[in-house]
Write an enzyme that holds these catalytic residues in place. Sequence first.
Site, PDB file in Angstrom:
ATOM      1  N   LYS A  59      38.846  49.038  43.889  1.00 48.62           N
ATOM      2  CA  LYS A  59      37.607  49.937  44.436  1.00 48.62           C
ATOM      3  C   LYS A  59      36.747  49.186  44.751  1.00 48.62           C
ATOM      4  CE  LYS A  59      40.759  52.601  44.874  1.00 48.62           C
ATOM      5  NZ  LYS A  59      41.396  52.363  45.998  1.00 48.62           N
ATOM      6  N   GLY A  61      36.464  46.279  46.836  1.00 47.09           N
ATOM      7  CA  GLY A  61      36.621  45.577  48.282  1.00 47.09           C
ATOM      8  C   GLY A  61      38.203  44.589  48.503  1.00 47.09           C
ATOM      9  N   THR A  62      39.417  44.832  47.842  1.00 54.09           N
ATOM     10  CA  THR A  62      40.135  44.369  47.593  1.00 54.09           C
ATOM     11  C   THR A  62      41.150  44.438  48.905  1.00 54.09           C
ATOM     12  OG1 THR A  62      40.578  45.724  45.735  1.00 54.09           O
ATOM     13  CG2 THR A  62      42.618  44.190  46.693  1.00 54.09           C
ATOM     14  N   HIS A 119      44.888  42.576  40.472  1.00 57.02           N
ATOM     15  CA  HIS A 119      43.633  42.461  39.221  1.00 57.02           C
ATOM     16  C   HIS A 119      43.049  42.874  37.484  1.00 57.02           C
ATOM     17  CE1 HIS A 119      42.183  45.882  42.850  1.00 57.02           C
ATOM     18  NE2 HIS A 119      43.367  46.713  42.177  1.00 57.02           N
ATOM     19  N   ARG A 141      31.373  44.296  44.014  1.00 58.74           N
ATOM     20  CA  ARG A 141      30.332  46.002  44.339  1.00 58.74           C
ATOM     21  C   ARG A 141      29.827  46.385  43.531  1.00 58.74           C
ATOM     22  NH1 ARG A 141      33.704  50.336  47.668  1.00 58.74           N
ATOM     23  NH2 ARG A 141      32.030  51.371  48.154  1.00 58.74           N
ATOM     24  N   SER A 149      33.619  55.484  44.601  1.00 59.54           N
ATOM     25  CA  SER A 149      35.154  54.874  45.331  1.00 59.54           C
ATOM     26  C   SER A 149      36.523  55.372  44.435  1.00 59.54           C
ATOM     27  CB  SER A 149      34.663  53.600  46.076  1.00 59.54           C
ATOM     28  OG  SER A 149      36.351  53.228  46.535  1.00 59.54           O
TER      29      SER A 149
HETATM   30  P1  A3P Z   1      35.017  53.950  49.681  1.00 52.01           P
HETATM   31  O1  A3P Z   1      36.224  54.123  48.910  1.00 52.01           O
HETATM   32  O2  A3P Z   1      33.399  53.851  48.718  1.00 52.01           O
HETATM   33  O3  A3P Z   1      35.122  54.694  50.954  1.00 52.01           O
HETATM   34  P2  A3P Z   1      40.020  48.650  47.413  1.00 52.01           P
HETATM   35  O4  A3P Z   1      40.411  48.149  48.311  1.00 52.01           O
HETATM   36  O5  A3P Z   1      39.247  47.853  45.839  1.00 52.01           O
HETATM   37  O6  A3P Z   1      40.884  49.889  46.758  1.00 52.01           O
HETATM   38  O7  A3P Z   1      38.466  49.505  47.788  1.00 52.01           O
HETATM   39  C1  A3P Z   1      38.654  50.198  48.764  1.00 52.01           C
HETATM   40  C2  A3P Z   1      37.078  50.151  49.317  1.00 52.01           C
HETATM   41  O8  A3P Z   1      36.875  49.993  50.103  1.00 52.01           O
HETATM   42  C3  A3P Z   1      37.020  51.803  49.800  1.00 52.01           C
HETATM   43  O9  A3P Z   1      35.408  52.603  49.844  1.00 52.01           O
HETATM   44  C4  A3P Z   1      37.414  52.048  51.083  1.00 52.01           C
HETATM   45  O10 A3P Z   1      36.839  52.742  52.263  1.00 52.01           O
HETATM   46  C5  A3P Z   1      36.709  50.171  51.412  1.00 52.01           C
HETATM   47  N1  A3P Z   1      37.249  49.790  52.667  1.00 52.01           N
HETATM   48  C6  A3P Z   1      38.724  49.407  52.474  1.00 52.01           C
HETATM   49  N2  A3P Z   1      38.882  48.756  53.986  1.00 52.01           N
HETATM   50  C7  A3P Z   1      37.649  48.353  54.261  1.00 52.01           C
HETATM   51  C8  A3P Z   1      37.878  47.869  55.296  1.00 52.01           C
HETATM   52  N3  A3P Z   1      38.266  46.728  55.597  1.00 52.01           N
HETATM   53  N4  A3P Z   1      36.146  47.266  55.529  1.00 52.01           N
HETATM   54  C9  A3P Z   1      35.301  48.041  54.222  1.00 52.01           C
HETATM   55  N5  A3P Z   1      35.395  48.721  53.417  1.00 52.01           N
HETATM   56  C10 A3P Z   1      36.891  48.927  53.462  1.00 52.01           C
END
Ligand code: A3P
Length: 308
Positions: A59, A61-62, A119, A141, A149
């Site tokens: 969560k 920004g992966t 991860h 983050r 998230s």
């Molecule tokens: P939120 O839940 O705050 O919206 P991960 O990719 O590590 O699983 O993290 C998911 C988070 O990244 C979620 O945050 C998601 O909405 C956000 N996210 C997914 N794709 C994204 C993108 N292309 N640009 C910015 N944020 C993104």
Amino acid sequence: MEEILKILPQHTCSWLKDKVTLYKYQDFWAVKQLLEGGILAQQTFRAAPSDIFLCSFPKTGTTWVKSLAFAIVTREKYDESTNPLLTSLVHECVPFLERDIEKIDDNHKNSNFPLVATHLPYASLPESVLASNCKIVYIYRNTKDVIVSLYHFLREALKLSMEDAPFEDAFDEFCQGICSSGPYWDHILGYWKASLERPERILFLKYEDLKRDPASNAKRLAEFIGYPFSLDEEKAGVVDNIINMCSFENLSNLEVNKTGTRKPGAIENRLYFRKAKDGDWKNYFTDEMKEKIDKLMDEKLSGTGLVL
Ligand code: A3P
């Protein structure tokens, strides 16, 4: 594998109605499936020198970093209309060490596709990765936004309402370090310390910086992983095209990411795209919660200069 799992400390998440059990292994917590995949990777994975690891705590920004890195390394193969990111979930495009080890082995044998996501904490990466010169990109983050998230992701994946899954309990567990890949602070610290020892090897990216200035961070990323943009490419708008293709607005509105699922019973693709807002935590945290987590993270990360 069962023998290993049997002797590990376990924790069942009551805020998730006991539907998730975490195991503690090598100082981090993980769900069974990912832990088994991680242990298998530790036992069998052989890094190739050209591998590029995209490492993250869940969560942080992966999905975004994977999309950007994928678009960067494949930009000669695909244009903006043919890129697989438009028709497949990015987690299908970039293999995940804990789940896709066979796919990564195939990539080693049959193609020169270099990206691998994980991860796993730094200290638990397979020995061959630690001993190699493979590049590592680490994204992190704001902690409070990660908590929110993660809360929604798990709650929705298990189809629980907010009433059924109290946010306060999720917060408390996170503060105790109990969450998949947690504790968060240890995850960051592991990669941070390694980056001090070998700065040329590990790039730290911050989600909020990527949001504030996607172009220069995408260029840093491309340069670091060995796929720098040429001046001609910059002039031709290649950087902007990649940023736009990988933007939350674009990806979250694609049919595959709105309605798709990787396989029956798997987590719906849409759950990887929620709001992507900085500061959404303000809608969930009490003043006490904010104070508690800020103090905790300040203590844990003191001396690093990292601001979350
Ligand atoms: P939120 O839940 O705050 O919206 P991960 O990719 O590590 O699983 O993290 C998911 C988070 O990244 C979620 O945050 C998601 O909405 C956000 N996210 C997914 N794709 C994204 C993108 N292309 N640009 C910015 N944020 C993104």
